[in-house]
Design a protein around this motif. Structure first.
Motif, mmCIF file in Angstrom:
data_model
loop_
_atom_site.group_PDB
_atom_site.id
_atom_site.type_symbol
_atom_site.label_atom_id
_atom_site.label_comp_id
_atom_site.label_asym_id
_atom_site.label_seq_id
_atom_site.Cartn_x
_atom_site.Cartn_y
_atom_site.Cartn_z
ATOM 1 N N ASP A 65 56.487 36.813 -14.802
ATOM 2 C CA ASP A 65 55.061 36.795 -15.160
ATOM 3 C C ASP A 65 54.802 35.812 -16.295
ATOM 4 O O ASP A 65 53.838 35.049 -16.261
ATOM 5 C CB ASP A 65 54.599 38.193 -15.578
ATOM 6 C CG ASP A 65 54.596 39.178 -14.430
ATOM 7 O OD1 ASP A 65 54.251 38.772 -13.306
ATOM 8 O OD2 ASP A 65 54.940 40.349 -14.667
ATOM 9 N N SER A 108 48.588 30.819 -14.222
ATOM 10 C CA SER A 108 47.596 31.892 -14.134
ATOM 11 C C SER A 108 46.385 31.598 -15.006
ATOM 12 O O SER A 108 45.235 31.835 -14.604
ATOM 13 C CB SER A 108 48.238 33.226 -14.547
ATOM 14 O OG SER A 108 47.329 34.299 -14.409
ATOM 15 N N ASP A 119 43.266 35.534 -7.560
ATOM 16 C CA ASP A 119 44.140 36.090 -6.529
ATOM 17 C C ASP A 119 43.900 37.589 -6.437
ATOM 18 O O ASP A 119 43.993 38.296 -7.439
ATOM 19 C CB ASP A 119 45.616 35.834 -6.876
ATOM 20 C CG ASP A 119 45.933 34.355 -6.943
ATOM 21 O OD1 ASP A 119 45.521 33.633 -6.023
ATOM 22 O OD2 ASP A 119 46.584 33.925 -7.917
ATOM 23 N N TYR A 157 48.764 43.183 -10.733
ATOM 24 C CA TYR A 157 48.132 42.281 -11.687
ATOM 25 C C TYR A 157 48.950 40.995 -11.806
ATOM 26 O O TYR A 157 50.181 41.009 -11.675
ATOM 27 C CB TYR A 157 48.051 42.929 -13.071
ATOM 28 C CG TYR A 157 47.158 44.146 -13.146
ATOM 29 C CD1 TYR A 157 45.928 44.188 -12.505
ATOM 30 C CD2 TYR A 157 47.553 45.253 -13.896
ATOM 31 C CE1 TYR A 157 45.117 45.288 -12.597
ATOM 32 C CE2 TYR A 157 46.738 46.383 -13.990
ATOM 33 C CZ TYR A 157 45.532 46.382 -13.334
ATOM 34 O OH TYR A 157 44.732 47.487 -13.424
ATOM 35 N N ASN A 158 48.261 39.894 -12.088
ATOM 36 C CA ASN A 158 48.987 38.659 -12.355
ATOM 37 C C ASN A 158 49.457 38.647 -13.810
ATOM 38 O O ASN A 158 49.166 39.561 -14.588
ATOM 39 C CB ASN A 158 48.120 37.428 -12.030
ATOM 40 C CG ASN A 158 46.815 37.418 -12.829
ATOM 41 O OD1 ASN A 158 46.820 37.594 -14.041
ATOM 42 N ND2 ASN A 158 45.691 37.217 -12.141
ATOM 43 N N GLN A 210 46.743 38.952 -16.594
ATOM 44 C CA GLN A 210 46.188 40.300 -16.666
ATOM 45 C C GLN A 210 47.173 41.249 -17.344
ATOM 46 O O GLN A 210 46.794 42.050 -18.208
ATOM 47 C CB GLN A 210 45.857 40.802 -15.264
ATOM 48 C CG GLN A 210 44.652 40.137 -14.621
ATOM 49 C CD GLN A 210 44.470 40.580 -13.181
ATOM 50 O OE1 GLN A 210 45.406 40.523 -12.380
ATOM 51 N NE2 GLN A 210 43.267 41.023 -12.849
ATOM 52 N N GLN A 231 49.275 36.535 -0.978
ATOM 53 C CA GLN A 231 49.940 37.329 -2.009
ATOM 54 C C GLN A 231 51.260 36.698 -2.403
ATOM 55 O O GLN A 231 51.608 36.639 -3.575
ATOM 56 C CB GLN A 231 50.208 38.751 -1.499
ATOM 57 C CG GLN A 231 48.942 39.580 -1.267
ATOM 58 C CD GLN A 231 49.289 40.940 -0.723
ATOM 59 O OE1 GLN A 231 50.110 41.623 -1.298
ATOM 60 N NE2 GLN A 231 48.694 41.320 0.366
ATOM 61 N N ALA A 273 50.572 33.752 -4.539
ATOM 62 C CA ALA A 273 50.105 34.139 -5.872
ATOM 63 C C ALA A 273 51.263 34.603 -6.749
ATOM 64 O O ALA A 273 51.236 34.479 -7.964
ATOM 65 C CB ALA A 273 49.076 35.270 -5.764
ATOM 66 N N GLY A 274 52.314 35.140 -6.131
ATOM 67 C CA GLY A 274 53.434 35.627 -6.906
ATOM 68 C C GLY A 274 54.354 34.530 -7.407
ATOM 69 O O GLY A 274 55.188 34.761 -8.255
#
Length: 272
Positions: free
Chosen positions: A151, A158, A168, A173-174, A177, A267, A270-271
């Motif tokens: 993260d 992000s 996303d 949560y990203n 966040q 998804q 986004a990860g």
């Protein structure tokens, strides 16, 4: 293509709304208490014999007889007439640090303000302890709040995506966040509770070391006030982001727990 999943557990949703309610009344009653002595200091004591003021909000009479609101920050004064120090219509001026529409009750009443503040302080602290215990047990703290190494590595991306209003909608949560919520929940909330406790004579007798931790009662009061301002800033940004990311989806997830996520390929992207 999208999929609706259950994103937030019941305990997460309940604590979220209880915090929102408690913080609303804590803010307005706290400003009522502040109005009784609208100044902040550092150290253990305050008064005319000490030169440790960092902030004050007062009404000051000028040379031409007019009364102006003046906010002084580290010795530098700013005219804040109309909002701080002096507020209200010209024919019904109110000479108080924060205007009536920002305090509970709206009129000057320190006793009622303290009763409201202390009641919701206990609500806030109790909910926080319940959230910590539940979040450790159900894995919410580890999974959704504390950012992982991955993260943190993805944090610049992000941040850029948020600045471009590219959101996303994933199961988790990203990084941004997680970091934001971790700062609020694991730093700001405990500091708010502990500094509030350090201003209580009863807690000073039971836990005198609290005053040493924060460098005195007046410093604790100043930290308490600063954390309040940071939480207000977080709230403003939080509400803005809710509307920017899709208010129906975001509110539904915090009311019913159901959340619309992007399709699986999105998804996975986004990860990364």
């Amino acid at each position: 293509m999208s999929l609706v999943v259950r994103r937030h557990a019941l305990v997460t949703r309940l604590t979220h709304w209880l915090w929102a309610l408690a913080l609303f009344f804590l803010l307005l009653s706290g400003l009522q208490i502040f109005n009784a002595h609208p100044a902040l200091y550092v150290g253990q004591q305050s008064g005319f014999a000490f030169d440790n003021s960092v902030l004050s909000i007062n009404a000051t009479r000028t040379a031409d007889g007019d009364v102006r609101g003046v906010t002084t920050f580290f010795g530098h004064g700013f005219d804040t007439t109309g909002m701080l120090g002096v507020s209200g219509p010209v024919d019904r001026r109110a000479y108080r640090a924060f205007p009536s529409w920002l305090t509970v009750p709206s009129y000057q009443d320190l006793a009622t303000g303290r009763v409201v503040h202390f009641f919701f302080a206990w609500v806030f602290a109790t909910v926080f302890v319940a959230w910590i215990i539940a979040s450790i047990i159900n894995g919410h703290l580890r999974r959704d709040i504390v950012p992982s190494g991955e993260d943190l590595r993805g944090l610049p991306r992000s941040v850029l995506r948020h600045l471009r209003f590219q959101f996303d909608h994933g199961r988790r949560y990203n990084g941004l966040q997680k970091l934001s919520y971790a700062i609020v929940l694991l730093i700001f909330f405990p500091l708010m509770i502990l500094t509030g406790m350090s201003m209580s004579p009863g807690m000073n007798a039971a836990w005198p070391w609290l005053l040493d931790v924060f460098g005195g009662r007046q410093t604790a009061r100043t930290i308490h006030f600063v954390i309040m301002l940071l939480l207000v800033l977080f709230f403003v940004v939080h509400i803005f982001m809710v509307f920017a990311a899709g208010p129906i989806n975001e509110l539904r997830s915090m009311i019913s727990g159901r959340y619309r996520i992007d399709s699986e390929p999105h998804q996975q992207e986004a990860g990364r």
